[in-house]
Design an enzyme around this catalytic site. Structure first.
Site, short mmCIF file in Angstrom:
data_model
loop_
_atom_site.label_atom_id
_atom_site.label_comp_id
_atom_site.label_asym_id
_atom_site.label_seq_id
_atom_site.Cartn_x
_atom_site.Cartn_y
_atom_site.Cartn_z
N ASP A 7 0.85 -1.19 0.00
CA ASP A 7 0.00 0.00 0.00
C ASP A 7 0.89 1.24 0.00
O ASP A 7 2.03 1.20 0.48
CB ASP A 7 -0.93 0.02 1.22
CG ASP A 7 -1.94 1.16 1.14
OD1 ASP A 7 -2.73 1.18 0.18
OD2 ASP A 7 -1.92 2.04 2.02
N GLU A 9 0.85 5.78 0.39
CA GLU A 9 0.18 7.05 0.63
C GLU A 9 0.87 8.08 -0.27
O GLU A 9 2.07 7.96 -0.56
CB GLU A 9 0.26 7.48 2.09
CG GLU A 9 -0.44 6.53 3.06
CD GLU A 9 -1.93 6.41 2.85
OE1 GLU A 9 -2.53 7.35 2.27
OE2 GLU A 9 -2.50 5.38 3.25
N HIS A 57 -4.12 11.04 5.37
CA HIS A 57 -2.96 10.36 5.96
C HIS A 57 -2.28 11.13 7.09
O HIS A 57 -1.57 10.52 7.91
CB HIS A 57 -1.93 10.02 4.88
CG HIS A 57 -1.48 11.17 4.04
ND1 HIS A 57 -0.78 12.24 4.53
CD2 HIS A 57 -1.61 11.40 2.70
CE1 HIS A 57 -0.50 13.08 3.56
NE2 HIS A 57 -1.00 12.61 2.42
N HIS A 152 -5.31 6.92 7.55
CA HIS A 152 -4.72 5.93 6.67
C HIS A 152 -3.21 5.91 6.89
O HIS A 152 -2.56 6.94 7.00
CB HIS A 152 -5.01 6.28 5.21
CG HIS A 152 -6.42 6.03 4.80
ND1 HIS A 152 -6.75 5.23 3.74
CD2 HIS A 152 -7.59 6.45 5.34
CE1 HIS A 152 -8.07 5.19 3.62
NE2 HIS A 152 -8.59 5.93 4.58
N ASP A 157 -2.51 -0.27 6.65
CA ASP A 157 -3.47 -0.68 5.63
C ASP A 157 -3.02 -1.97 4.94
O ASP A 157 -3.86 -2.82 4.59
CB ASP A 157 -3.66 0.43 4.60
CG ASP A 157 -4.49 1.59 5.14
OD1 ASP A 157 -4.90 1.51 6.31
OD2 ASP A 157 -4.72 2.56 4.39
#
Length: 236
Positions: A7, A9, A57, A152, A157
């Protein structure tokens, strides 16, 4: 099989207009078991995050100012993901950003380095058409706690997605046992494998295993909105 749940960001939604990767989280699984050998980077993007992305985030420009640039972590990232099967939720988003980052360094696209990419969003839409299939929705659907997920985060995640993927694909587990038996094709019924029952050792499930089994059954009950077949009482 080695799989990496990944994942990212980012500073915004569009890498083509200058948005950058600011966090990467990777969780390793080997033969569907979490190994604990994970990888995590915060990255200095050299620019501010858009307001909407920052709200998601919470990674401020100040926090990222002393973190390494993508070029500084690229070799370690590529070595980690090399030839693994990659699992991503909404893969085009993350892969699109990583492709642009690699292109800036003169490197081949992301998928040239890995064995393949599985998009869990595509899988979820196939299993639950017309329903919400965000990571939060899937955690709720499979009974996976995400109460600690306030903002997040790429590694958090990825850890949640690993649990979701294992729950979503548990029916793919092979229930067969591979037995090596000499070829007795010319011996008729003698080719059948004979097992002495006295030699079979029965290992009963422990308390932790029974508790884990109960959680799986609870999840199945929730999915079928009733009692799953493994809890149904046989007809008299």
């Amino acid at each position: 099989m080695r799989q990496i749940v990944l994942d990212t960001e980012t500073t915004g939604l569009n890498p083509r207009t200058g948005d950058r990767v600011i966090e990467i989280g990777c969780v390793e699984m080997v033969n569907r078991r979490l190994t604990g050998s994970n990888l995590h980077f915060y990255i200095n993007p050299g620019r501010d995050s858009e307001e909407g992305a920052l709200a998601v985030h919470g990674l401020t420009t100040e926090f990222l100012s002393d973190k390494p640039k993508f070029a500084e972590i690229s070799a370690e990232l590529l070595d980690y993901i090399l030839d693994a099967e990659i699992i991503i939720h909404n893969a085009p988003f993350d892969v699109g950003f990583l492709d642009v980052e690699f292109n800036r360094l003169g490197l081949p696209p992301f998928q040239k380095h890995v064995a393949g990419v599985i998009d869990t969003l595509v899988q979820a839409k196939s299993l639950y058409p017309g329903k919400r299939n965000s990571l939060d929705a899937l955690c709720d659907r499979y009974g996976i706690s995400n109460a600690h997920r306030v903002l997040h985060g790429a590694l958090l995640d990825a850890e949640l997605l690993a649990e979701v993927y294992l729950a979503m694909t548990r029916g793919q587990n092979s229930l067969t046992i591979d037995l090596h038996v000499e070829d007795h094709a010319d011996h008729g019924d003698d080719s059948l494998l004979r097992v002495a029952l006295a030699d079979v050792i029965v290992v009963r499930a422990g308390a932790d295993e029974l508790e884990a089994h109960e959680l799986v059954l609870n999840s199945l009950d929730k999915e079928v909105r009733g009692t799953c077949v493994w809890r149904a009482q046989p007809a008299v």
